[in-house]
Motif scaffolding. Sequence first.
Motif, PDB file in Angstrom:
ATOM      1  N   ASP A  45      -8.416  -0.695  -0.317  1.00 39.80           N
ATOM      2  CA  ASP A  45      -7.109  -0.035  -0.476  1.00 39.80           C
ATOM      3  C   ASP A  45      -7.195   1.129  -1.464  1.00 39.80           C
ATOM      4  O   ASP A  45      -6.636   2.208  -1.240  1.00 39.80           O
ATOM      5  N   HIS A  46      -7.904   0.886  -2.568  1.00 45.24           N
ATOM      6  CA  HIS A  46      -8.049   1.944  -3.577  1.00 45.24           C
ATOM      7  C   HIS A  46      -8.817   3.137  -2.995  1.00 45.24           C
ATOM      8  O   HIS A  46      -8.516   4.289  -3.298  1.00 45.24           O
TER       9      HIS A  46
ATOM     10  N   THR B 281       5.171   3.997  -4.483  1.00 49.65           N
ATOM     11  CA  THR B 281       5.308   4.996  -5.554  1.00 49.65           C
ATOM     12  C   THR B 281       6.653   4.825  -6.248  1.00 49.65           C
ATOM     13  O   THR B 281       7.603   4.299  -5.665  1.00 49.65           O
TER      14      THR B 281
ATOM     15  N   ARG C 150      -5.575  11.155  -1.441  1.00 52.39           N
ATOM     16  CA  ARG C 150      -5.372  12.243  -2.396  1.00 52.39           C
ATOM     17  C   ARG C 150      -6.117  13.508  -1.979  1.00 52.39           C
ATOM     18  O   ARG C 150      -5.797  14.600  -2.431  1.00 52.39           O
TER      19      ARG C 150
ATOM     20  N   GLN D  52      -0.746  14.299  -9.705  1.00 49.51           N
ATOM     21  CA  GLN D  52      -0.549  13.527  -8.469  1.00 49.51           C
ATOM     22  C   GLN D  52      -0.468  14.465  -7.263  1.00 49.51           C
ATOM     23  O   GLN D  52      -1.026  14.198  -6.212  1.00 49.51           O
TER      24      GLN D  52
ATOM     25  N   ARG E 281       0.839  -1.201   0.000  1.00 51.29           N
ATOM     26  CA  ARG E 281       0.000   0.000   0.000  1.00 51.29           C
ATOM     27  C   ARG E 281       0.876   1.254   0.000  1.00 51.29           C
ATOM     28  O   ARG E 281       1.847   1.334   0.726  1.00 51.29           O
ATOM     29  N   GLY E 282       0.519   2.208  -0.858  1.00 52.30           N
ATOM     30  CA  GLY E 282       1.242   3.472  -0.906  1.00 52.30           C
ATOM     31  C   GLY E 282       2.532   3.441  -1.696  1.00 52.30           C
ATOM     32  O   GLY E 282       3.316   4.386  -1.634  1.00 52.30           O
TER      33      GLY E 282
ATOM     34  N   ASP F 143       1.957   7.124  -7.867  1.00 49.83           N
ATOM     35  CA  ASP F 143       1.422   5.848  -7.380  1.00 49.83           C
ATOM     36  C   ASP F 143       0.793   5.086  -8.552  1.00 49.83           C
ATOM     37  O   ASP F 143       0.925   5.485  -9.717  1.00 49.83           O
TER      38      ASP F 143
ATOM     39  N   SER G 110      -6.524   5.104  -0.923  1.00 47.01           N
ATOM     40  CA  SER G 110      -5.666   5.950  -1.774  1.00 47.01           C
ATOM     41  C   SER G 110      -6.427   7.173  -2.258  1.00 47.01           C
ATOM     42  O   SER G 110      -5.894   8.293  -2.268  1.00 47.01           O
TER      43      SER G 110
END
Lengths: 113, 225
Positions: free
Chosen positions: B92-93, A46, B100, B31, A43-44, A51, B96
């Motif tokens: 998990d997505h 990059t 952000r 990003q 997870r996480g 990512d 994320s």
Amino acid sequence: MKPELPPRVWLDRAVNLGLLWTGSLLAGSGLALKYRVGYTAPRGATVWGLDGEGWAGLHWVLSLVVLGLLALHLFRHRRWLWGVLVARFSPGLLAVVLICALLAGAPVLWPGE
Amino acid sequence: MKPSRWSKPVAVVAAAIACWLVPLLWSLQRQRTGGVSLRPKEDGPAPLRAATVRPLILYVDAWPTRATLDLREIQGLTTESESTLAPAKVADHLVSALGRLGITPEIHRLDRLPPATDVSAYRPVVVVYPVRHGRPAAEVAAFFDRRVEPLVARQNGRADLAVADVAVAETPEIAAAAQRSVGEWSRYYKIRYEAGPRLDPRLSLHRERQLLAELAGRIRAEAGR
């Protein structure tokens, strides 16, 4: 002294070099998605500050750029392509062209299961 | 003035570099800012401070049932655990997508949620579950029975709880039916419920991420309510 090359030659060189480098990063971004920031990555994770979603977006945009450059490349060589098709026409060549069209179009046009 | 003999080669190289450097810089910029579509509009509400937001994401670690039994899948012999639609991966997505927006949620496997966790301290509670046999996975019903009901009882039927969900199913119709069940349970306990995305294997990865990003945006709004 070498004669000066016409501008169209420089344009072709820019398109070809752009295709080469952009295609290379397209391949690299695909490999990064598969092996570095994909679903199996921690997870996480990059790479270069991007990512998984960032790399997926870059991969998508690069593919559009490559398609655009490829279209431009084919357009710039349209007379040569047409000349080959007409001058060296044969059933084998026709089969090659048809298979190209099939491979490019079938995945998009084929009805889904 | 006559151009230098290097001007054209330099222009060629610059154009070729721009072909890949511009998309790369654009991706890095995107990003950093969390995506163009998720940035607050100029005339919209001020962005929330991340510290005020505390969503809780609970996922059920199981697979949706399918029309046809896949023995290899239930024996764990296939590589489906890598699939984007595993509820743990979907969760998990979502983490994320929230990250952000500057939000750090708490995430737990639903059947391993520590007993001492007070779910009413979070806003909202997002449940990510597979649809099994046409219904939300059993853990979701158990969550309502064992965690929401006592909370409603303690707070005299006025539980200040907001629940959202992500349903993973073989088809959107099956997911919608499961969400109707969760909606009915929420109405029964008089808690706020918002049906989230319905994910099925036919969705593209891009669309799945887009739906989760939209949910993250709504979670941010809910958290600031």
